[in-house]
Scaffold this active site. Structure first.
Site, PDB file in Angstrom:
ATOM      1  N   THR A 116       0.880  -1.175   0.000  1.00 12.57           N
ATOM      2  CA  THR A 116       0.000   0.000   0.000  1.00 12.57           C
ATOM      3  C   THR A 116       0.912   1.218   0.000  1.00 12.57           C
ATOM      4  O   THR A 116       1.566   1.523   1.000  1.00 12.57           O
ATOM      5  CB  THR A 116      -0.931   0.006   1.219  1.00 12.57           C
ATOM      6  OG1 THR A 116      -1.810  -1.121   1.136  1.00 12.57           O
ATOM      7  CG2 THR A 116      -1.759   1.273   1.260  1.00 12.57           C
ATOM      8  N   LYS A 191      -7.355   1.537  -3.348  1.00  8.12           N
ATOM      9  CA  LYS A 191      -7.064   1.145  -1.964  1.00  8.12           C
ATOM     10  C   LYS A 191      -7.317   2.324  -1.023  1.00  8.12           C
ATOM     11  O   LYS A 191      -7.797   2.145   0.109  1.00  8.12           O
ATOM     12  CB  LYS A 191      -5.618   0.657  -1.835  1.00  8.12           C
ATOM     13  CG  LYS A 191      -5.197   0.268  -0.422  1.00  8.12           C
ATOM     14  CD  LYS A 191      -6.004  -0.905   0.131  1.00  8.12           C
ATOM     15  CE  LYS A 191      -5.620  -1.248   1.580  1.00  8.12           C
ATOM     16  NZ  LYS A 191      -4.325  -1.932   1.687  1.00  8.12           N
ATOM     17  N   LYS A 259      -0.327   5.139   8.485  1.00  5.27           N
ATOM     18  CA  LYS A 259       0.465   5.289   7.256  1.00  5.27           C
ATOM     19  C   LYS A 259      -0.458   5.398   6.055  1.00  5.27           C
ATOM     20  O   LYS A 259      -0.302   6.277   5.202  1.00  5.27           O
ATOM     21  CB  LYS A 259       1.408   4.104   7.087  1.00  5.27           C
ATOM     22  CG  LYS A 259       2.324   4.218   5.869  1.00  5.27           C
ATOM     23  CD  LYS A 259       2.637   2.889   5.216  1.00  5.27           C
ATOM     24  CE  LYS A 259       1.472   2.289   4.485  1.00  5.27           C
ATOM     25  NZ  LYS A 259       1.807   1.153   3.608  1.00  5.27           N
TER      26      LYS A 259
END
Length: 307
Positions: A116, A191, A259
């Site tokens: 990611t 995502k 994050k």
């Protein structure tokens, strides 16, 4: 003993593949590739993980698997190089430079990134790969540690159609869905949409559970009842009752969510999207970190409300 549960794999031609990054996601993902009959060479920054993986999957799928000292060595001769590392800088470290995977890949080979990361780095590495005659697909995943272990990840991909189609049969070893979302970077952007949804859902569920507990309700019963109606969600089904119990020892840590939300908020600054709830929930996760919950599951948002 391997950490990857047994599952049935669709017959596909055996490929020579590499897997870079053997964390809680990459370790079982690489294991599914081995069990599906592919020849796997693994690389991990901490070599003891690679050694342990080779011991766990020795002979899996009828193949002898190997570990490599550098990403370049792991990628040498591979048809497909899969990767799942921590962030943009980690991704650049395993792809670029003299010891990076790109330096070891042969023209036409495909790099599939399950990290990611930002859409920006996906496009950057797509361009770098194409310059070298390589293919690059950004392919972040959803489904968490359990999805990786069970081979049931949802994978959202960005990149050219031909390499996506070439990779898909092999990647289905660890996927329940493997879908092209658009051009380079589209996988990472999808995502981000996923993480925005989760952040809002978990905060709403946290407030609902905390409210019900404060009101003296039988919350497991409440969740059973409302879970049959419009309030139902994956988070309610899988995390609601553990939130009531104050159990947060699951796979996707608060540090990782922060994050991811950092990537989301940075992208929103670039594209002008307004994300007031997401920005607020990111701050709430900061509160959880200050409570010592860095490695707690993302459902630990409720801890702010019940402490």
């Amino acid at each position: 003993m391997s950490s990857t549960p047994s599952r049935t794999y669709e017959p596909t031609p055996a490929r020579k593949v590499a897997f870079l990054g053997l964390g809680v996601m990459g370790y079982p993902m690489a294991g599914h590739l081995a069990r599906a009959g592919h020849q796997v060479t693994v690389y991990n920054r901490t070599a003891t993980k690679s050694i342990a993986w080779c011991a766990d999957y020795a002979g899996a799928g009828g193949k002898n698997h190997a570990q490599a000292a550098t990403p370049r060595e792991a990628a040498r001769g591979a048809d497909i190089v899969f990767c799942c590392v921590g962030n943009d800088d980690d991704l650049r470290a395993v792809t670029l430079g003299a010891d990076g995977a790109f330096a070891g890949m042969e023209p036409g080979a495909i790099f599939v990134d399950h990290t990611t990361a930002s859409a920006e780095v996906a496009r950057e590495l797509y361009r770098a790969a194409r310059t070298l005659g390589l293919q690059f697909v950004d392919a972040p995943v959803s489904g968490g540690q359990a999805g990786a272990q069970n081979g049931q990840l949802t994978v959202m991909c960005g990149g050219d159609l031909a390499p996506f189609e070439a990779v898909r049969p092999t990647a289905m070893a660890f996927s329940r869905a493997f879908t092209r979302m658009g051009d380079s970077g589209a996988g990472q952007l999808t995502k981000m949409v996923n993480q925005i949804c989760i952040a809002g859902l978990v905060q709403g569920l946290s407030e609902a559970v905390a409210f019900g507990m404060q009101a003296g309700l039988d919350m497991p019963l409440v969740l059973d009842v409302i879970g049959k109606g419009a309030a139902q969600s994956w988070q309610m089904d899988n995390r609601g009752k553990t939130m009531v119990e104050g159990k947060f020892d699951f796979g996707f840590a608060v540090d990782w969510m922060r994050k991811d939300l950092g990537l989301v908020l940075a992208e929103a600054q670039r594209n002008g999207a307004s994300l007031p709830v997401t920005a607020l929930v990111d701050q709430f996760y900061g509160d959880v970190q200050r409570m010592g919950g860095n490695r707690w599951d993302t459902s630990s948002l409720i801890a702010r409300l019940t402490k």
